[in-house]
Structures are given as structure tokens and as C-alpha cells.
Enzyme design. Structure first.
Site, PDB file in Angstrom:
ATOM      1  N   SER A 136      -1.186 -11.654   1.362  1.00  0.00           N
ATOM      2  CA  SER A 136      -1.848 -10.383   2.694  1.00  0.00           C
ATOM      3  C   SER A 136      -2.250  -9.054   1.695  1.00  0.00           C
ATOM      4  O   SER A 136      -1.372  -9.142   0.937  1.00  0.00           O
ATOM      5  CB  SER A 136      -0.582 -10.291   3.698  1.00  0.00           C
ATOM      6  OG  SER A 136      -1.073  -9.715   4.050  1.00  0.00           O
ATOM      7  N   HIS A 137      -3.135  -8.483   1.581  1.00  0.00           N
ATOM      8  CA  HIS A 137      -3.367  -6.915   1.284  1.00  0.00           C
ATOM      9  C   HIS A 137      -1.795  -6.163   2.103  1.00  0.00           C
ATOM     10  O   HIS A 137      -1.798  -4.886   1.325  1.00  0.00           O
ATOM     11  CB  HIS A 137      -4.183  -5.895   2.369  1.00  0.00           C
ATOM     12  CG  HIS A 137      -5.721  -6.622   1.742  1.00  0.00           C
ATOM     13  ND1 HIS A 137      -5.840  -7.436   1.631  1.00  0.00           N
ATOM     14  CD2 HIS A 137      -5.846  -5.878   0.729  1.00  0.00           C
ATOM     15  CE1 HIS A 137      -7.217  -8.063   1.167  1.00  0.00           C
ATOM     16  NE2 HIS A 137      -7.298  -6.366   0.448  1.00  0.00           N
TER      17      HIS A 137
END
Length: 130
Positions: free
Chosen positions: A11-12
Site C-alpha cells: 500500500s502507499h
């Protein structure tokens, strides 16, 4: 290593990656190899090829590894990480086109049951809108 397919969450956001991993652990326990990462090298929003490679190593299984990503940059960096892995590992790593949280939980549940990498990917991707 485990005979079960490993799951990697990219994920970012470090918090989203960790939260999704907590949900996976809550559903399947410790029997499925799991790695997760989020954030750029400076700790901000983004992804890092090096962090993804470390997450793949953490979740490595000879049965393969399924990667769940949240946004396009996570997918691109995951593809780069796969290309940087040893050749004998590359063919055993797939990126699932699936929602990151639901896909990770469903993929891990399928992996927990001993399914193949192809079946784990298929199960995760069944959640993706057509």
C-alpha cells in the site's frame, strides 16, 4: 518454508498495509506466510521497490507469492521488485487485480486451505469489479 502460498500486501500507506495484514492474521492466523509494506523510503505516502522485495522475502513460499496492491504505483513497483528477484522465484510471484483488503483476506483464506497460486489469484480477483 510453508507449503502454503504467501501473501504480500503493498500500500502507499504504511497504516493501510499494516491494518490489512492484521485482518489477514485475524482470519487465518500464522499458517500463511505474510509480508506487508507501505510508504516511500522517507516514510511518507508511496511505495518502495526495496520494501516490496523485503516483503516478498518475508512471505516467501515455494508454493508462490500473491501480491495485493492498492494503486497503480504500487503495482508498477511490485512488477519492478519481481523483475529484481532471482529468476527461479520470478515465475512463482503474481500480482492480483483485486481490492487490497478484501482481496488479501480472501487470498489468504484460499492459501490457508492449501490451494495453488493460480487458485489463490483467481479467488482474490473474483472480488474485482468487472
Amino acid at each position: 518454508m510453508s507449503g502454503k502460498v504467501g501473501i504480500v500486501i503493498v500500500s502507499h500507506s504504511p497504516d493501510v498495509a499494516k491494518g490489512a495484514a492484521v485482518m489477514v492474521r485475524g482470519m487465518v492466523g500464522d499458517e500463511v506466510p505474510l509480508g506487508f509494506c507501505g510508504g516511500n523510503p522517507d516514510g511518507g505516502l508511496g511505495t518502495s521497490v526495496e520494501k516490496i522485495m523485503a516483503a516478498i522475502d518475508a512471505a516467501w513460499s515455494d508454493a508462490g507469492v500473491a501480491i495485493l496492491v492498492d494503486l497503480g504505483g504500487a503495482e508498477t513497483n511490485s512488477e519492478m521488485a519481481i523483475e529484481m528477484m532471482p529468476p527461479e522465484r520470478q515465475s512463482k510471484i503474481v500480482i492480483c487485480n483485486a481490492p487490497i483488503v478484501e482481496g488479501a483476506v480472501m487470498a489468504a483464506t484460499e492459501a490457508w486451505g492449501g490451494s495453488s497460486l493460480a487458485d489463490v489469484k483467481k479467488t482474490a480477483e473474483e472480488l474485482s469489479p468487472q
